[in-house]
Enzyme design. Structure first.
Site, PDB file in Angstrom:
ATOM      1  N   TYR A 144      13.192   0.251  10.178  1.00 35.38           N
ATOM      2  CA  TYR A 144      12.238  -0.815   9.861  1.00 35.38           C
ATOM      3  C   TYR A 144      12.572  -2.028  10.726  1.00 35.38           C
ATOM      4  CZ  TYR A 144       9.761  -4.180   6.755  1.00 35.38           C
ATOM      5  OH  TYR A 144       8.956  -5.152   6.234  1.00 35.38           O
ATOM      6  N   LYS A 174       9.016   1.820  11.704  1.00 30.29           N
ATOM      7  CA  LYS A 174       8.017   0.874  11.196  1.00 30.29           C
ATOM      8  C   LYS A 174       8.204  -0.402  11.996  1.00 30.29           C
ATOM      9  CE  LYS A 174       6.609  -1.597   6.974  1.00 30.29           C
ATOM     10  NZ  LYS A 174       6.668  -2.991   7.451  1.00 30.29           N
TER      11      LYS A 174
END
Length: 305
Positions: A144, A174
């Site tokens: 992330y 992400k």
């Protein structure tokens, strides 16, 4: 690992809000109706739980476990994938959440960079990610990337260098940053089994052009059906329609940002649009007045009548 958990993650993923009672405790009974709303009203069938939108860093480990369990339980047979963010400041806490995620059958885990003691290099950050992934080796693992919040400005592409050798379960990133060149480099480096997911909702179309497989965002909780139309238009080669939808989303978010738009406002806006009582945010995020959210909702209904 849940059946089909290693299926490639594509399309829209709603970054979920954490429902609280008026007294500030997590409100688990809301999650069932929340899932129904996402699936039936927005056509969104993947969720990213306990992330930034979910105020994860303001939650206790026990609260994060309870939320992950409830999302998995209620999503069964209704949603396709439940990805749970397990990142913490402590590698030990992250490992504890990763082990728990494996036990309850989530479809994947994600980890953000620590942001108090910050990694000084991509190598150090990869090592941190490896330590967390190692305790749940059968779970698809996602990095992330959120430099605006973490203050860790290591390029995402540098973090991905050789990561599949350290983390065999690695399945994607992400990418919640504005640097589209770095995003493009991540997309071009990615392996076929990876998912490259973009996290800046107002720039979704740009990311699709560069190779995004999908998108994770807070606004997909309530504009999911419009974002799905954008993706469909792009995939069908209708750039005129895709741009028209993207411009509408930009108009909405530009208005919201100008009058003040943070997690608290976003959460209240979701409550106003969906009718789901998500409660206030947790300190230090300030609560949002209904009037403030209503102003953004009026803009929303004028753009998407």
């Amino acid at each position: 690992m849940a059946p089909g958990a290693d299926k490639k993650l594509t399309g829209l993923v709603a970054a979920t809000f954490t429902p609280f009672t008026p007294q500030g405790e997590i409100n688990l009974p809301v999650i069932g109706p929340y899932i129904d709303y996402l699936r039936e009203k927005q056509g969104v069938k993947n969720v990213f739980v306990n992330g930034t939108t979910g105020e994860s860093m303001s939650l206790s480990l026990e609260e994060r476990k309870q939320l992950a369990e409830e999302w998995c339980l209620r999503a069964h047979g209704k949603l396709e994938q439940v990805i749970v963010h397990v990142g913490c400041m402590s590698v030990k806490d992250s490992q504890e959440l990763a082990r728990h995620a494996a036990q309850i059958g989530v479809d994947g885990i994600a980890v953000i960079s620590p942001s108090f003691f910050k990694p000084k290099s991509a190598d150090t950050l990869r090592t941190f990610l490896k330590e967390v992934a190692s305790v749940a080796p059968n779970l698809p693992f996602y990095f992330y990337h959120l430099p605006a919040f973490t203050g860790v400005n290591i390029p995402g592409r540098d973090v991905l260098e050789g990561i599949e050798k350290l983390i065999p379960s690695f399945r994607g990133v992400k990418f919640s940053g504005n640097d589209l060149m770095d995003f493009g480099l991540c997309a071009s480096y990615s392996k076929p089994s990876w998912s490259v997911l973009y996290g800046i909702d107002e720039q979704l179309l740009s990311a699709l052009v560069l190779g995004a497989n999908g998108a994770v965002g807070s606004t997909y909780n309530y504009v999911g059906r419009h974002a799905k139309d954008l993706i469909s238009a792009f995939e069908n080669g209708d750039l005129v329609q895709a741009k028209a939808i993207q411009f509408k989303l930009q108009e909405l978010l530009s208005y919201a940002i100008k009058i003040g738009f943070d997690v608290g406002v976003n959460k209240q806006l979701m409550s106003e649009i969906s009718g789901i009582r998500l409660g206030p945010p947790r300190l230090p995020v300030e609560p949002c007045s209904s009037a403030h959210a209503q102003s953004i909702k009026q803009k929303y209904t004028s753009i998407f009548p």
